[in-house]
Design a protein around this motif. Structure first.
Motif, PDB file in Angstrom:
ATOM      1  N   GLN A   2       2.766   1.532  -3.516  1.00  0.00           N
ATOM      2  CA  GLN A   2       1.896   1.941  -4.620  1.00  0.00           C
ATOM      3  C   GLN A   2       1.312   3.335  -4.395  1.00  0.00           C
ATOM      4  O   GLN A   2       1.056   4.073  -5.351  1.00  0.00           O
TER       5      GLN A   2
ATOM      6  N   ALA B 123      -4.514  -1.192  -2.311  1.00  0.00           N
ATOM      7  CA  ALA B 123      -3.348  -1.903  -2.831  1.00  0.00           C
ATOM      8  C   ALA B 123      -3.746  -3.001  -3.808  1.00  0.00           C
ATOM      9  O   ALA B 123      -4.768  -3.661  -3.645  1.00  0.00           O
ATOM     10  N   ASP B 124      -2.920  -3.181  -4.818  1.00  0.00           N
ATOM     11  CA  ASP B 124      -3.083  -4.250  -5.795  1.00  0.00           C
ATOM     12  C   ASP B 124      -2.023  -5.310  -5.506  1.00  0.00           C
ATOM     13  O   ASP B 124      -0.828  -5.047  -5.664  1.00  0.00           O
TER      14      ASP B 124
ATOM     15  N   SER C 275       0.826  -7.845  -5.533  1.00  0.00           N
ATOM     16  CA  SER C 275       1.820  -7.909  -6.600  1.00  0.00           C
ATOM     17  C   SER C 275       3.061  -8.666  -6.153  1.00  0.00           C
ATOM     18  O   SER C 275       3.704  -8.289  -5.170  1.00  0.00           O
TER      19      SER C 275
ATOM     20  N   THR D 115       0.833  -1.206   0.000  1.00  0.00           N
ATOM     21  CA  THR D 115       0.000   0.000   0.000  1.00  0.00           C
ATOM     22  C   THR D 115       0.866   1.254   0.000  1.00  0.00           C
ATOM     23  O   THR D 115       0.625   2.203  -0.752  1.00  0.00           O
TER      24      THR D 115
ATOM     25  N   ASP E 159       2.973   5.010  -7.406  1.00  0.00           N
ATOM     26  CA  ASP E 159       1.996   4.951  -8.491  1.00  0.00           C
ATOM     27  C   ASP E 159       0.918   6.026  -8.393  1.00  0.00           C
ATOM     28  O   ASP E 159       0.615   6.703  -9.378  1.00  0.00           O
ATOM     29  N   LYS E 160       0.323   6.160  -7.221  1.00  0.00           N
ATOM     30  CA  LYS E 160      -0.760   7.123  -7.066  1.00  0.00           C
ATOM     31  C   LYS E 160      -0.212   8.532  -6.830  1.00  0.00           C
ATOM     32  O   LYS E 160      -0.667   9.497  -7.434  1.00  0.00           O
TER      33      LYS E 160
END
Length: 375
Positions: free
Chosen positions: A184, A321-322, A324, A181, A188-189
């Motif tokens: 990302q 979260a994705d 991974s 989390t 990413d975010k």
């Protein structure tokens, strides 16, 4: 005028019919919602293992019981679990809150899934015939629904990676949800770049302790927000500045931030916007405490943030979260090289203490992660 009245009458009638159908559907779904508890109690498991199960919502309904030990499918690994950790994600499912989640597959009247837990670390005991990434004896960590158990099966291509040799099982078990989390959210975010000013609200929690370290590794100037007792901890993680929220409100200061990662959601979006640069990014992670969930919980703020973004230059939104394998491996490499480290508040020594661990986490004052050693 008569035609308009007739149209309004038909529209009103149609709305009432839809509402009635929704009500009936929810009522039927409520009373039909059930789980496998009756099946579980029908016969003793042939090959038992201990696991935390629940037949109803609420912390008091968590039980340590014998269930059937899983057998890996062709693309799965069987892991003997040595340690697990708890997350806000877990108490959301324990309590069934915010209540809207019950209508989206979790179970209206009773939880559909009687198993709990996600984060784990352990040793591979067996592999399916198609698995080439792992072998028996490998120490691994990752995420899997139903992780509060002595054994878990999960696909080898999912959120699982080799445990860094320098980490204990307890440390490795703390990484999955919180670490991914934070990574990302920052990368990413938030799209954090070197030289940017980044604020982590809730810097001493599970996600926050990882986020401070990761933001520093990305070259940011990091400000952490925490309580008085956690100031030294957040400083030790590399934060350039620490704001004690009991003495200062970051939303009322003159400092502007390029990215705000909000793990607490204890300020309005308007207040947070005041602390952002004109083109800054607000990333919502947390959704309030266990007693602040109501019907929508953090989803309410997420909807507001999405609406705000349509009318302002700043980017505002919520992220989840994705899972991974790639990101777990990256986090493992960063820990192996000493770039980041897990922070553990408490370690419970008995699997049966998982309810106590979740209860402590629900209080909202954990410093870093809370982990449990599996017997």
């Amino acid at each position: 005028m008569k035609v308009l009245k007739r149209v309004l009458k038909w529209i009103t009638g149609a709305i009432l019919v839809v509402l009635l159908l929704v009500f009936v559907g929810v009522f039927v779904a409520y009373w039909r919602s059930t789980n496998d508890c009756d099946k579980k109690n029908a016969a003793a498991p042939a090959n038992p293992m201990k696991a935390i199960v629940r037949c109803d919502y609420g912390l008091s309904n968590l039980k340590l019981e014998d269930i059937e030990k899983p057998v890996p499918a062709d693309d799965q690994i069987l892991v003997k679990v040595h340690a697990v950790s708890v997350n806000p994600y877990d108490w959301h499912f324990v309590e069934g809150t915010p209540y809207v989640m019950r209508a989206f597959g979790v179970g209206l009247r009773k939880p559909k899934d009687i198993r709990l837990g996600v984060d784990f670390a352990g040793t591979v005991e067996a592999v399916g015939k198609d698995v080439t990434q792992f072998k028996p004896g490998d120490d691994v960590f990752g995420g899997r629904d139903g992780a509060f158990a002595q054994y878990v099966c999960r696909r080898a291509v999912g959120a699982v990676a080799l445990k860094p040799t320098g980490l204990t099982f307890e440390q490795a078990a703390s990484i999955n949800i919180a670490g991914i989390t934070a990574l990302q959210g920052i990368r990413d975010k938030g799209k954090v770049q070197s030289g940017q000013k980044v604020l982590i609200n809730g810097a001493s929690g599970g996600v926050g302790t990882f986020a401070v370290q990761l933001a520093k590794n990305f070259g940011a100037e990091v400000t952490g927000v925490c309580s008085t007792r956690n100031v030294e901890l957040v400083q030790s993680l590399g934060a350039d500045h620490v704001i004690d929220y009991t003495k200062e409100d970051f939303t009322k200061g003159d400092q502007k931030y390029d990215v705000i990662l909000d793990n607490v959601a204890n300020h309005s979006l308007s207040e947070c916007r005041h602390a952002l640069t004109p083109n800054g990014t607000y990333v919502l992670i947390g959704g309030g405490g266990v007693n602040e969930q109501g019907f929508l919980g953090g989803l309410g703020n997420a909807l507001k943030a999405a609406l705000f973004s349509k009318f302002v230059s700043q980017k505002m939104g919520m992220m989840m979260a994705d899972p991974s394998n790639k990101d777990l491996t990256l986090l493992a490499d960063m820990m192996q090289s000493g770039k980041i480290k897990p922070v553990i508040d408490r370690t419970y020594k008995s699997f049966s203490e998982i309810p106590d661990a979740i209860r402590y986490l629900e209080e909202g004052h954990a410093r870093g992660k809370v982990v449990i050693t599996v017997e």
